[in-house]
Scaffold this motif. Structure first.
Motif, PDB file in Angstrom:
ATOM      1  N   ALA A 105       0.858  -1.160  -0.138  1.00 47.76           N
ATOM      2  CA  ALA A 105      -0.046   0.029   0.164  1.00 47.76           C
ATOM      3  C   ALA A 105       1.074   1.254  -0.068  1.00 47.76           C
ATOM      4  CB  ALA A 105      -0.942   0.027   1.209  1.00 47.76           C
ATOM      5  N   LEU A 106       2.144   1.216   0.417  1.00 48.50           N
ATOM      6  CA  LEU A 106       2.943   2.380   0.628  1.00 48.50           C
ATOM      7  C   LEU A 106       3.601   2.699  -0.968  1.00 48.50           C
ATOM      8  CD1 LEU A 106       4.840   1.994   4.020  1.00 48.50           C
ATOM      9  CD2 LEU A 106       2.848   3.479   3.371  1.00 48.50           C
ATOM     10  N   GLN A 107       3.637   1.683  -1.667  1.00 44.64           N
ATOM     11  CA  GLN A 107       4.365   1.973  -2.956  1.00 44.64           C
ATOM     12  C   GLN A 107       4.163   3.178  -3.636  1.00 44.64           C
ATOM     13  OE1 GLN A 107       6.989   0.235  -3.800  1.00 44.64           O
ATOM     14  NE2 GLN A 107       6.943  -0.987  -1.957  1.00 44.64           N
ATOM     15  N   PRO A 108       2.731   3.641  -3.851  1.00 45.88           N
ATOM     16  CA  PRO A 108       2.436   4.758  -4.562  1.00 45.88           C
ATOM     17  C   PRO A 108       3.149   6.051  -4.000  1.00 45.88           C
ATOM     18  CG  PRO A 108       0.519   3.474  -4.301  1.00 45.88           C
ATOM     19  CD  PRO A 108       1.590   2.745  -3.659  1.00 45.88           C
ATOM     20  N   ARG A 109       3.119   5.767  -2.581  1.00 46.69           N
ATOM     21  CA  ARG A 109       3.855   6.978  -1.876  1.00 46.69           C
ATOM     22  C   ARG A 109       5.289   6.927  -2.000  1.00 46.69           C
ATOM     23  NH1 ARG A 109       0.971   6.925   3.852  1.00 46.69           N
ATOM     24  NH2 ARG A 109       2.255   8.868   4.280  1.00 46.69           N
ATOM     25  N   ILE A 110       5.886   5.840  -2.146  1.00 47.37           N
ATOM     26  CA  ILE A 110       7.302   5.835  -2.365  1.00 47.37           C
ATOM     27  C   ILE A 110       7.714   6.233  -3.552  1.00 47.37           C
ATOM     28  CG2 ILE A 110       9.166   4.105  -2.219  1.00 47.37           C
ATOM     29  CD1 ILE A 110       7.827   2.567  -0.041  1.00 47.37           C
ATOM     30  N   ALA A 111       6.847   5.823  -4.510  1.00 50.46           N
ATOM     31  CA  ALA A 111       7.128   6.325  -5.897  1.00 50.46           C
ATOM     32  C   ALA A 111       7.278   7.654  -5.997  1.00 50.46           C
ATOM     33  CB  ALA A 111       6.120   5.561  -6.747  1.00 50.46           C
ATOM     34  N   GLU A 112       6.277   8.584  -5.356  1.00 56.30           N
ATOM     35  CA  GLU A 112       6.179   9.816  -5.296  1.00 56.30           C
ATOM     36  C   GLU A 112       7.196  10.464  -4.634  1.00 56.30           C
ATOM     37  OE1 GLU A 112       4.941  13.675  -5.813  1.00 56.30           O
ATOM     38  OE2 GLU A 112       3.875  11.791  -6.748  1.00 56.30           O
ATOM     39  N   LEU A 113       7.986  10.011  -3.357  1.00 58.17           N
ATOM     40  CA  LEU A 113       9.097  10.223  -2.902  1.00 58.17           C
ATOM     41  C   LEU A 113      10.354  10.306  -3.829  1.00 58.17           C
ATOM     42  CD1 LEU A 113       8.926   8.828   0.636  1.00 58.17           C
ATOM     43  CD2 LEU A 113       8.534  11.158   0.016  1.00 58.17           C
ATOM     44  N   ARG A 114      10.196   9.173  -4.661  1.00 57.09           N
ATOM     45  CA  ARG A 114      11.441   9.028  -5.865  1.00 57.09           C
ATOM     46  C   ARG A 114      11.236  10.184  -6.795  1.00 57.09           C
ATOM     47  NH1 ARG A 114       9.589   3.540  -6.506  1.00 57.09           N
ATOM     48  NH2 ARG A 114      10.896   2.155  -5.236  1.00 57.09           N
ATOM     49  N   ARG A 115      10.025  10.619  -7.233  1.00 54.44           N
ATOM     50  CA  ARG A 115       9.962  11.668  -8.066  1.00 54.44           C
ATOM     51  C   ARG A 115      10.213  13.080  -7.394  1.00 54.44           C
ATOM     52  NH1 ARG A 115       5.517   8.593  -9.685  1.00 54.44           N
ATOM     53  NH2 ARG A 115       3.921   9.692  -8.284  1.00 54.44           N
ATOM     54  N   LYS A 116      10.122  13.186  -6.277  1.00 54.72           N
ATOM     55  CA  LYS A 116      10.476  14.312  -5.780  1.00 54.72           C
ATOM     56  C   LYS A 116      11.866  14.571  -5.129  1.00 54.72           C
ATOM     57  CE  LYS A 116       9.013  16.997  -1.430  1.00 54.72           C
ATOM     58  NZ  LYS A 116       7.848  16.909  -0.322  1.00 54.72           N
ATOM     59  N   HIS A 117      12.566  13.423  -4.624  1.00 47.00           N
ATOM     60  CA  HIS A 117      13.953  13.417  -4.124  1.00 47.00           C
ATOM     61  C   HIS A 117      14.838  12.718  -4.905  1.00 47.00           C
ATOM     62  CE1 HIS A 117      12.141  15.547  -0.667  1.00 47.00           C
ATOM     63  NE2 HIS A 117      11.597  14.525  -0.435  1.00 47.00           N
ATOM     64  N   GLY A 118      14.412  12.259  -6.016  1.00 41.51           N
ATOM     65  CA  GLY A 118      15.297  11.578  -6.966  1.00 41.51           C
ATOM     66  C   GLY A 118      16.763  11.702  -7.086  1.00 41.51           C
ATOM     67  N   LYS A 119      16.819  13.025  -7.244  1.00 42.76           N
ATOM     68  CA  LYS A 119      18.218  13.526  -7.471  1.00 42.76           C
ATOM     69  C   LYS A 119      19.082  13.764  -6.163  1.00 42.76           C
ATOM     70  CE  LYS A 119      17.228  16.189 -11.683  1.00 42.76           C
ATOM     71  NZ  LYS A 119      17.026  17.507 -12.220  1.00 42.76           N
ATOM     72  N   ASN A 120      18.485  13.428  -4.864  1.00 39.98           N
ATOM     73  CA  ASN A 120      19.129  13.517  -3.752  1.00 39.98           C
ATOM     74  C   ASN A 120      18.935  12.130  -2.997  1.00 39.98           C
ATOM     75  OD1 ASN A 120      20.006  14.077  -1.071  1.00 39.98           O
ATOM     76  ND2 ASN A 120      19.244  16.105  -1.104  1.00 39.98           N
ATOM     77  N   PRO A 121      19.780  11.094  -3.114  1.00 44.94           N
ATOM     78  CA  PRO A 121      19.745   9.682  -2.513  1.00 44.94           C
ATOM     79  C   PRO A 121      19.332  10.000  -1.021  1.00 44.94           C
ATOM     80  CG  PRO A 121      21.258   9.760  -4.353  1.00 44.94           C
ATOM     81  CD  PRO A 121      20.921  11.222  -4.201  1.00 44.94           C
TER      82      PRO A 121
END
Length: 244
Positions: A55-71
């Motif tokens: 259930a958290l995967q969509p929220r994690i995908a959103e975090l990837r889009r938001k912070h993708g350039k800052n691991p």
């Protein structure tokens, strides 16, 4: 180990009126069921955790889009999300790990010629014509694949194959459902979560794990093989109910 041997003997004595000479084998199956019942609350918790992680995967995908350039920021955000939702990425490993001591205990018990300085009486017990302390190689030497002991192993192999097939289908369905919810084909385990990369590798091979049980059944004492077959069958039934 002598205490455990005594418990198995006593349980076999209780079951002897029903199972005769195969009472010790029935006792091992009953012992396995008891272990699985004790671990069942953790299995239920692991199932809830798996559903929560999916259930958290969509929220994690959103975090990837938001912070993708800052691991580093992405990793911190993902960890905070898991902590906030009280979800552990490794909770699904506990039920399997807690069963290992029981398996190794049976393995050593039926591999030892003596216990506490006395001959191991458990080695005299059989499942039909197959000694509980014997292995598949012993059965092949004593009558071949279609001898009395060999037929016992053929039945076990058949059971494991059927169980492995259903386990394979169930694991694939769970993996595909997790990937679909995440929106990408390989996102079942987030690489930013400590330990999740290893879990992702486990999830990739999980559909095939039950087939490896065939090798285990062939090389361990029959008593330990009964534990493995019973536990694997229980796992498939349990997962089909908990993850439906």
């Amino acid at each position: 180990m002598s205490v455990f041997a005594t418990l198995v003997e006593q349980l076999a004595d209780l079951l002897r009126p029903l199972f005769g000479l195969s009472a010790a084998a029935a006792a091992i199956i009953a012992f396995t069921a008891l272990v699985r019942l004790l671990v069942h609350p953790l299995s239920r918790a692991a199932a809830r955790g798996q559903k929560a992680r999916a259930a958290l995967q969509p929220r994690i995908a959103e975090l990837r889009r938001k912070h993708g350039k800052n691991p580093e920021k992405l990793q911190k955000a993902v960890m905070e999300l898991h902590a906030e939702e009280k979800v552990s990425p490794l909770s699904g490993c506990l039920p399997s790990l807690l069963q290992l001591p029981a398996f190794f205990l049976l393995y050593h018990l039926f591999s030892s010629g003596s216990i506490g300085g006395e001959p191991n009486a458990l080695l005299t017990h059989q499942l039909l014509d197959a000694p509980l302390g014997g292995r598949w190689a012993d059965a092949l030497d004593d009558g071949g694949a279609f001898g009395g002991a060999g037929l016992v192993y053929l039945v076990l192999f058949a059971v494991v194959t059927v169980v492995a097939y259903f386990s394979y289908r169930l694991s694939r369905r769970m993996t595909e459902a997790s990937a679909a919810m995440a929106g990408t084909a390989g996102a079942g385990a987030d690489p930013q979560v400590p330990g999740a990369a290893a879990m992702g590798g486990v999830m990739k091979v999980m559909p095939f794990m039950s087939f490896f049980t065939l090798v285990t059944v062939a090389v361990v004492p029959l008593a330990a093989a009964l534990y493995v077959v019973t536990s694997t069958t229980w796992s498939v039934i349990e997962r089909s109910v908990l993850y439906r």
